[in-house]
Design an enzyme around this catalytic site. Structure first.
Site, PDB file in Angstrom:
ATOM      1  N   HIS A   5       1.076  -1.152  -0.018  1.00 26.41           N
ATOM      2  CA  HIS A   5      -0.016  -0.054  -0.215  1.00 26.41           C
ATOM      3  C   HIS A   5       0.920   1.301  -0.239  1.00 26.41           C
ATOM      4  O   HIS A   5       1.923   1.221   0.593  1.00 26.41           O
ATOM      5  CB  HIS A   5      -0.785  -0.142   1.189  1.00 26.41           C
ATOM      6  CG  HIS A   5      -2.257   0.920   1.014  1.00 26.41           C
ATOM      7  ND1 HIS A   5      -2.070   2.239   1.283  1.00 26.41           N
ATOM      8  CD2 HIS A   5      -3.182   0.489   0.605  1.00 26.41           C
ATOM      9  CE1 HIS A   5      -3.133   2.900   1.053  1.00 26.41           C
ATOM     10  NE2 HIS A   5      -4.116   1.865   0.781  1.00 26.41           N
TER      11      HIS A   5
ATOM     12  N   ASP B  30      -7.854  -4.896  -0.447  1.00 32.99           N
ATOM     13  CA  ASP B  30      -8.340  -5.782  -1.537  1.00 32.99           C
ATOM     14  C   ASP B  30      -8.226  -7.333  -1.287  1.00 32.99           C
ATOM     15  O   ASP B  30      -8.818  -7.932  -2.281  1.00 32.99           O
ATOM     16  CB  ASP B  30      -7.751  -5.337  -2.765  1.00 32.99           C
ATOM     17  CG  ASP B  30      -8.425  -3.809  -3.096  1.00 32.99           C
ATOM     18  OD1 ASP B  30      -7.463  -3.010  -3.532  1.00 32.99           O
ATOM     19  OD2 ASP B  30      -9.464  -3.723  -3.088  1.00 32.99           O
TER      20      ASP B  30
HETATM   21  C1  SDX Z   1      -6.092   0.367  -3.114  1.00 29.73           C
HETATM   22  O1  SDX Z   1      -4.163   4.646  -1.851  1.00 29.73           O
HETATM   23  C2  SDX Z   1      -5.181   4.036  -1.179  1.00 29.73           C
HETATM   24  O2  SDX Z   1      -5.774   4.604  -0.312  1.00 29.73           O
HETATM   25  C3  SDX Z   1      -5.526   3.161  -2.213  1.00 29.73           C
HETATM   26  C4  SDX Z   1      -6.798   2.051  -1.452  1.00 29.73           C
HETATM   27  C5  SDX Z   1      -8.032   2.979  -1.371  1.00 29.73           C
HETATM   28  O3  SDX Z   1      -8.869   2.616  -0.469  1.00 29.73           O
HETATM   29  O4  SDX Z   1      -8.475   3.908  -2.035  1.00 29.73           O
HETATM   30  O5  SDX Z   1      -6.249   1.674  -0.253  1.00 29.73           O
HETATM   31  C6  SDX Z   1      -7.195   0.887  -2.472  1.00 29.73           C
HETATM   32  O6  SDX Z   1      -5.837   0.801  -4.000  1.00 29.73           O
HETATM   33  C7  SDX Z   1      -5.213  -0.658  -2.378  1.00 29.73           C
HETATM   34  C8  SDX Z   1      -4.063  -1.275  -3.113  1.00 29.73           C
HETATM   35  C9  SDX Z   1      -4.607  -2.392  -4.020  1.00 29.73           C
HETATM   36  N1  SDX Z   1      -3.466  -2.582  -5.141  1.00 29.73           N
HETATM   37  C10 SDX Z   1      -2.881  -3.877  -4.937  1.00 29.73           C
HETATM   38  O7  SDX Z   1      -3.017  -4.650  -4.225  1.00 29.73           O
HETATM   39  C11 SDX Z   1      -1.879  -4.066  -5.995  1.00 29.73           C
HETATM   40  C12 SDX Z   1      -0.590  -4.616  -5.565  1.00 29.73           C
HETATM   41  N2  SDX Z   1      -0.077  -3.777  -4.642  1.00 29.73           N
HETATM   42  C13 SDX Z   1       1.038  -2.956  -5.402  1.00 29.73           C
HETATM   43  O8  SDX Z   1       0.875  -2.833  -6.841  1.00 29.73           O
HETATM   44  C14 SDX Z   1       1.719  -1.689  -4.629  1.00 29.73           C
HETATM   45  O9  SDX Z   1       1.774  -2.206  -3.265  1.00 29.73           O
HETATM   46  C15 SDX Z   1       0.888  -0.392  -4.750  1.00 29.73           C
HETATM   47  C16 SDX Z   1       0.488   0.049  -5.941  1.00 29.73           C
HETATM   48  C17 SDX Z   1      -0.497  -0.577  -3.667  1.00 29.73           C
HETATM   49  C18 SDX Z   1       1.701   0.551  -3.967  1.00 29.73           C
HETATM   50  O10 SDX Z   1       2.690   1.005  -4.699  1.00 29.73           O
HETATM   51  P1  SDX Z   1       3.854   1.982  -4.234  1.00 29.73           P
HETATM   52  O11 SDX Z   1       3.440   2.648  -2.980  1.00 29.73           O
HETATM   53  O12 SDX Z   1       4.153   2.905  -5.586  1.00 29.73           O
HETATM   54  O13 SDX Z   1       5.029   1.252  -3.835  1.00 29.73           O
HETATM   55  P2  SDX Z   1       6.303   0.458  -4.684  1.00 29.73           P
HETATM   56  O14 SDX Z   1       5.484   0.145  -6.073  1.00 29.73           O
HETATM   57  O15 SDX Z   1       7.206   1.589  -5.033  1.00 29.73           O
HETATM   58  O16 SDX Z   1       6.645  -0.693  -3.905  1.00 29.73           O
HETATM   59  C19 SDX Z   1       7.633  -0.499  -2.941  1.00 29.73           C
HETATM   60  C20 SDX Z   1       8.333  -1.744  -3.069  1.00 29.73           C
HETATM   61  C21 SDX Z   1       8.966  -1.995  -4.556  1.00 29.73           C
HETATM   62  O17 SDX Z   1      10.020  -2.809  -4.528  1.00 29.73           O
HETATM   63  P3  SDX Z   1      11.711  -2.319  -4.429  1.00 29.73           P
HETATM   64  O18 SDX Z   1      11.506  -1.165  -5.753  1.00 29.73           O
HETATM   65  O19 SDX Z   1      11.755  -1.700  -3.115  1.00 29.73           O
HETATM   66  O20 SDX Z   1      12.604  -3.446  -4.650  1.00 29.73           O
HETATM   67  O21 SDX Z   1       7.585  -2.926  -2.714  1.00 29.73           O
HETATM   68  C22 SDX Z   1       7.340  -3.655  -3.844  1.00 29.73           C
HETATM   69  C23 SDX Z   1       7.889  -3.003  -5.152  1.00 29.73           C
HETATM   70  O22 SDX Z   1       8.431  -3.854  -6.170  1.00 29.73           O
HETATM   71  N3  SDX Z   1       6.043  -4.136  -3.740  1.00 29.73           N
HETATM   72  C24 SDX Z   1       5.605  -5.276  -4.204  1.00 29.73           C
HETATM   73  C25 SDX Z   1       4.271  -5.243  -4.337  1.00 29.73           C
HETATM   74  N4  SDX Z   1       3.902  -4.109  -3.891  1.00 29.73           N
HETATM   75  C26 SDX Z   1       5.066  -3.412  -3.645  1.00 29.73           C
HETATM   76  N5  SDX Z   1       6.246  -6.347  -4.646  1.00 29.73           N
HETATM   77  C27 SDX Z   1       5.329  -7.569  -5.028  1.00 29.73           C
HETATM   78  N6  SDX Z   1       4.090  -7.546  -4.758  1.00 29.73           N
HETATM   79  C28 SDX Z   1       3.423  -6.371  -4.471  1.00 29.73           C
HETATM   80  N7  SDX Z   1       2.122  -6.507  -4.321  1.00 29.73           N
END
Ligand code: SDX
Length: 428
Positions: free
Chosen positions: A311, A368
């Site tokens: 998140h 989710d």
């Molecule tokens: C919602 O913002 C809100 O409030 C949203 C929400 C709402 O109520 O409106 O809460 C609803 O959208 C919840 C999120 C639902 N999405 C997912 O479940 C999709 C999977 N999650 C990711 O795609 C990710 O965690 C995000 C998009 C939710 C957040 O992405 P960020 O903040 O841009 O973080 P990032 O991608 O920079 O991740 C940081 C690190 C990275 O690794 P490094 O570069 O540090 O090596 O964490 C890793 C990412 O690769 N990472 C994941 C991951 N989520 C982050 N690795 C594997 N699986 C994941 N799900």
């Protein structure tokens, strides 16, 4: 309550020192106010994805990502989920206070009297391909609502005039959503009933047929109402920010909400609830080797991500996920549903939360991760999961839009740093 300007930050640029005001919110959050930064320094700031940038000051929702705290207008989400109802929470978010019994009755009655949509809108459904994703249908139908109420397109109407549009949106979204589903099944649409409450009506329109009534189970109705409460607002998330920026051009509320629906559809945002179930079923069909999929999620060369995990702001368990996970067991037991996908979800969470990759990045289940399991138990089809998220988020989007208009916020127009070609002449 206003943010307090009680401190300053100093920036030294090209040998010159600049003092910037610091604002402190009602929960002690601090921000450097750069409203006049470019005018005084000639510099802008850069922050892809606005990970460190506040877009506004808001009194609607407070969340603390490190502590896993979420409150709507100061009320903890745990108390609202247990004691309130979705329409009461909608009123709270939009109007800033809990309604009196009389206000809530009037609000609910008004909504139940606006659940029908213009008959001409039925023709739009016939034009969609039968396999059209309900989110694509819903977004365009919401935008189409503005064409039936041209007076809603006048930007300088008194803010009170928006109340009727608010009621129409809250009343008609369930109808449009249920009809999107019926259209995808090739079934005739079912009309709302004024005698039903908000959730009863939605379930009726989703599952009744002209040939037989749908038997309303109080457990299902209550579970749906609680899920809608848990999705009702989440401060400046992607879709709420979309609603705000579209509304900041003084586009009407229907169009702003339609933009929010589309932003929510993305699998990184609200579309994740559908992607989670598809992921869990894929893992199950692949033999249930959880470590294999955890390793794939960690592999930067593999496009697979653990959907429902991670998140932008929660670096602790999403409090909504905690409530939904517990509700999963309660509701499935009450309904006598055994869903192997729930077992996979719980084991996957267990494996991931022992893995250094997830622990070091503070990747926890978000809203989710478990919600789709309850939707499945309620009989909601997978491609309707994000529509359910939109139904829940509607009052939050409305509240964010209304606050932005009432505060007379300027049109949103971010700056950029240009990195393209320098001036060159057209050949010849
Ligand atoms: C919602 O913002 C809100 O409030 C949203 C929400 C709402 O109520 O409106 O809460 C609803 O959208 C919840 C999120 C639902 N999405 C997912 O479940 C999709 C999977 N999650 C990711 O795609 C990710 O965690 C995000 C998009 C939710 C957040 O992405 P960020 O903040 O841009 O973080 P990032 O991608 O920079 O991740 C940081 C690190 C990275 O690794 P490094 O570069 O540090 O090596 O964490 C890793 C990412 O690769 N990472 C994941 C991951 N989520 C982050 N690795 C594997 N699986 C994941 N799900």
């Amino acid at each position: 309550m206003e943010a307090v300007m009680n401190d300053t930050a100093k920036v030294v640029l090209d040998g010159q020192e600049y003092e910037l005001p610091v604002v402190t919110g009602s929960e002690g959050e601090k921000a450097i106010d750069i409203t006049k930064f470019r005018g005084s320094t000639g510099y802008i700031t850069l922050d892809s994805g606005y990970k460190n940038t506040g877009a506004t000051k808001s009194a609607i929702t407070f969340l603390d990502g490190e502590k896993g705290v979420l409150r709507y207008r100061g009320y903890p989400i745990e108390q609202l989920a247990e004691k309130s109802t979705f329409l009461e929470v909608a009123y709270l978010l939009i109007y800033g206070k809990l309604p009196t019994t009389e206000q809530l009755t009037g609000f609910s009655t008004n909504i139940s009297r606006h659940t029908l949509v213009h008959e001409d809108m039925k023709r739009f459904y016939e034009a969609y391909p039968s396999k059209a994703h309900p989110m694509g249908v819903l977004a365009s139908m919401v935008s189409a609502l503005s064409t039936f109420y041209p007076e809603s397109q006048k930007p300088n109407r008194p803010i009170e005039a928006i109340d009727l549009t608010i009621v129409r949106l809250l009343a008609k979204l369930p109808t449009l959503a249920a009809w999107s589903y019926k259209n995808s099944q090739g079934h005739p649409v079912i009309y709302p009933k004024n005698s039903y409450n908000y959730c009863q009506n939605f379930l009726h329109m989703m599952f009744a047929m002209p040939t037989e009534e749908y038997e309303l189970d109080p457990v299902v109705v209550k579970a749906l109402d609680q899920l809608l409460i848990l999705h009702a607002d989440h401060e400046q998330n992607c879709s709420a920010s979309t609603v705000r920026i579209v509304g900041s051009s003084h586009a009407n509320l229907y169009s702003s909400i339609s933009a929010g629906v589309i932003a929510l559809w993305g699998p990184l945002h609200g579309g994740a609830n559908q992607a989670v179930i598809e992921m869990l079923k894929m893992i199950r069909n692949d033999g249930g080797n959880l470590q294999k999929w955890v390793d794939k999620a960690k592999d930067k060369n593999d496009e697979f991500r653990m959907m429902g995990f991670g998140h932008r702001v929660y670096k602790n368990m999403d409090p909504r996920a905690r409530i939904i996970k517990k509700a999963c067991d309660d509701i499935l037991n009450k309904l006598g549903v055994v869903d192997p996908v729930l077992d996979i979800a719980k084991k996957l969470e267990e494996v991931a939360l022992k893995d250094e990759y997830f622990v070091s990045r503070k990747l926890y289940p978000n809203v989710d991760f478990y919600s789709g399991i309850i939707y499945r138990a309620l009989g909601i089809p997978t491609n309707m999961f994000t529509v359910m998220f939109a139904l829940g988020r509607l009052p939050g989007w409305i509240a964010q839009w209304k606050e932005m208009i009432e505060n007379k916020e300027p049109i949103g127009r971010p700056r950029q740093i240009y990195v393209g070609e320098n001036e060159r002449n057209y050949p010849g």
